[in-house]
Scaffold this motif. Structure first.
Motif, short mmCIF file in Angstrom:
data_model
loop_
_atom_site.label_atom_id
_atom_site.label_comp_id
_atom_site.label_asym_id
_atom_site.label_seq_id
_atom_site.Cartn_x
_atom_site.Cartn_y
_atom_site.Cartn_z
N ASN A 19 10.49 4.38 -2.58
CA ASN A 19 9.45 4.76 -1.91
C ASN A 19 9.77 5.05 -0.48
O ASN A 19 8.92 4.76 0.48
N LYS A 21 11.41 3.23 1.43
CA LYS A 21 11.85 1.85 2.29
C LYS A 21 12.82 0.96 1.52
O LYS A 21 13.17 1.23 0.32
N ASP A 344 -3.97 -4.48 -7.60
CA ASP A 344 -4.18 -3.57 -6.44
C ASP A 344 -2.93 -4.11 -5.51
O ASP A 344 -2.25 -3.24 -4.49
N THR A 347 0.39 -3.06 -6.08
CA THR A 347 0.62 -1.66 -6.03
C THR A 347 0.81 -1.22 -4.65
O THR A 347 1.73 -0.31 -4.24
N ILE A 348 0.09 -1.86 -3.73
CA ILE A 348 0.14 -1.51 -2.00
C ILE A 348 1.70 -1.86 -1.78
O ILE A 348 2.21 -1.14 -0.91
N ASP A 350 4.32 -2.53 -3.39
CA ASP A 350 5.21 -1.53 -3.93
C ASP A 350 5.44 -0.21 -3.02
O ASP A 350 6.60 0.27 -2.92
N LYS A 351 4.48 0.29 -2.46
CA LYS A 351 4.58 1.61 -1.64
C LYS A 351 5.28 1.16 -0.28
O LYS A 351 5.88 2.00 0.16
N LEU A 352 5.52 0.04 -0.19
CA LEU A 352 6.21 -0.69 0.91
C LEU A 352 7.44 -1.08 0.72
O LEU A 352 8.32 -1.99 1.36
N ALA A 395 3.98 -6.85 4.13
CA ALA A 395 3.51 -6.03 3.25
C ALA A 395 2.10 -6.52 2.68
O ALA A 395 1.11 -5.84 2.62
#
Ligand code: PMP
Length: 404
Positions: A19, A21, A344, A347-348, A350-352, A395
């Motif tokens: 993603n 990063k 939740d 998931t956040i 992971d985006k980082l 994160a």
């Protein structure tokens, strides 16, 4: 000492971005990453000596057999069982436990009792429930306290002359608790029971001497210790394995086969029916070499530092609660933040770029015990760093801001 830059360079996957990063991989409890030499061992096998084992007179078959059996020798040297033939290759921990629970059927009576613990992975619960259904035996569970430590005084009460087998994990995958397996084994032996240790989470972190431990069975998965998926081993004491019937029937496991009567091969082949997972057995041997090159003592000390640092830093996040605060624990931190759902949060982060596990970790009874749907779990390996823990912390702070 761990030379972290050198170690990280051995793992191609750690050089990548996820993603956008840099990857921070904290899902080592689920599976570890693989160093280049383990990946190469698989390719080299298929490129140069691919052939079936134990049956050919031709050169390739002999080379494949030599390399395949070399892994059994490496496992013997690494885990110190009395005999090499006490090492049975399986698909992993799950299959090892199922092999024992299944073949024990004919030896278990309806009055017998089986003891597991409140900390078990589903793979060390369900096979025993199935055995109890087949035989009428009773399943008993050693409870735990709020820290995730087993209540050993209750264990004393659960043990009786009817206890046939005690099956517990060495380290809990969900909470990181290091269980007092030496005491569990010694006490079980006093009432004449056998003990199976699920070593899925201890093999990557601790030196294990099977003769000193004196358990009757021990299971492990290669993929948790830098090896490939789909391969592991079951250790069983020779005298006990010889009392058990075969698990699977087929090629490789017979001495003589006729329509009237079949006799079985000696250990370990009696329990290794069919063409084995040759490439991954060979690569498992390479993984053992790799771990030994780094040194399990170095791994244990370094991961302990990561655990202490991680616990300290994560505890600074307001509302963060750690599940599993046992005195003796491995580098696993399971937590929730306030009422935020672990899914939740996962998931956040992971985006980082941060990979953590969320959910019940195949240990639903533990989640029920704490009355939570699941946790976020960060599990560290020797190739992780304190800087990566800092990335996780920031994160998580972002996740809190976004979700609150
Ligand atoms: N027991 C424990 C404690 C585990 O952590 C795992 C894997 N998460 C297993 C058993 C099952 O291992 P495998 O899926 O490799 O068979």
């Amino acid at each position: 000492m761990i030379h972290i830059d050198k170690v990280r360079a051995d793992f191609p996957i750690l050089q990548q971005q996820v993603n956008g990063k840099p990857l921070v991989y904290f899902d080592n409890g689920a599976t570890s990453q693989k160093p280049q030499e383990v990946i190469d061992a698989i390719t080299n096998y298929y490129t140069t000596i691919n052939s079936n084992v134990h049956r050919g007179v031709h050169t390739l078959s002999q080379l494949a057999t030599d390399e395949f059996e070399a892994t059994r020798r490496k496992l013997k040297a690494h885990f110190n069982p009395t005999h090499e033939h006490e090492i049975i290759f399986t698909r992993g921990t799950t299959e090892g436990i199922n092999l024992v629970a299944s073949t024990l059927t004919s030896l278990v009576k309806s009055t017998d009792e089986i003891i597991i613990s409140a900390l078990e992975h589903h793979s060390n619960i369900v096979p025993w429930q199935l055995l109890c259904e087949r035989t009428g035996a009773t399943l008993k569970v050693i409870p735990m306290n709020d820290k995730g430590e087993l209540l050993m005084d209750v264990y004393d009460e659960l043990l009786t002359e009817n206890t046939k087998i005690v099956a517990v994990n060495h380290i809990s995958n969900a909470l990181g608790t290091l269980n007092p397996v030496e005491e569990i084994i010694e006490k079980a032996h006093k009432v004449g029971a056998w003990v199976l240790i699920d070593g899925a989470q201890s093999c990557p972190h601790l030196r294990i001497d099977l003769q000193a431990l004196n358990c009757d069975f021990f299971t492990c998965s290669a993929h948790k210790m830098c090896g490939p998926t789909g391969i592991g081993f079951l250790y069983g004491k020779e005298t006990i394995l010889n009392q058990l019937p075969p698990y699977h029937g087929g090629g490789e496991m017979i001495k003589d086969c006729s329509f009237e009567k079949t006799t079985y091969a000696e250990l370990p082949h009696k329990f290794e029916a069919g063409t084995p997972n040759i490439a991954d057995v060979i690569a498992f041997g390479t993984a053992i070499d790799y771990i030994n090159k780094i040194g399990l003592e170095n791994i244990e000390a370094y991961e302990h530092e990561l655990l202490e640092y991680g616990t300290e830093q994560l505890s600074k996040i307001p509302g963060l609660k750690i599940y599993g605060t046992a005195k003796n624990k491995a580098s696993v931190i399971s937590f929730n933040i306030g009422n935020l759902h672990p899914f939740d949060v996962g998931t956040i982060v992971d985006k980082l770029g941060v990979a953590v596990r969320t959910g019940h970790h195949c240990t639903q009874p533990i989640m029920t015990r704490f009355d939570i749907p699941g946790t976020v779990r960060a599990s560290f390996a020797f190739y992780n760093t304190k800087e990566e823990i800092d990335v996780l912390v920031s994160a998580l702070q972002k996740a809190v801001m976004m979700l609150s």
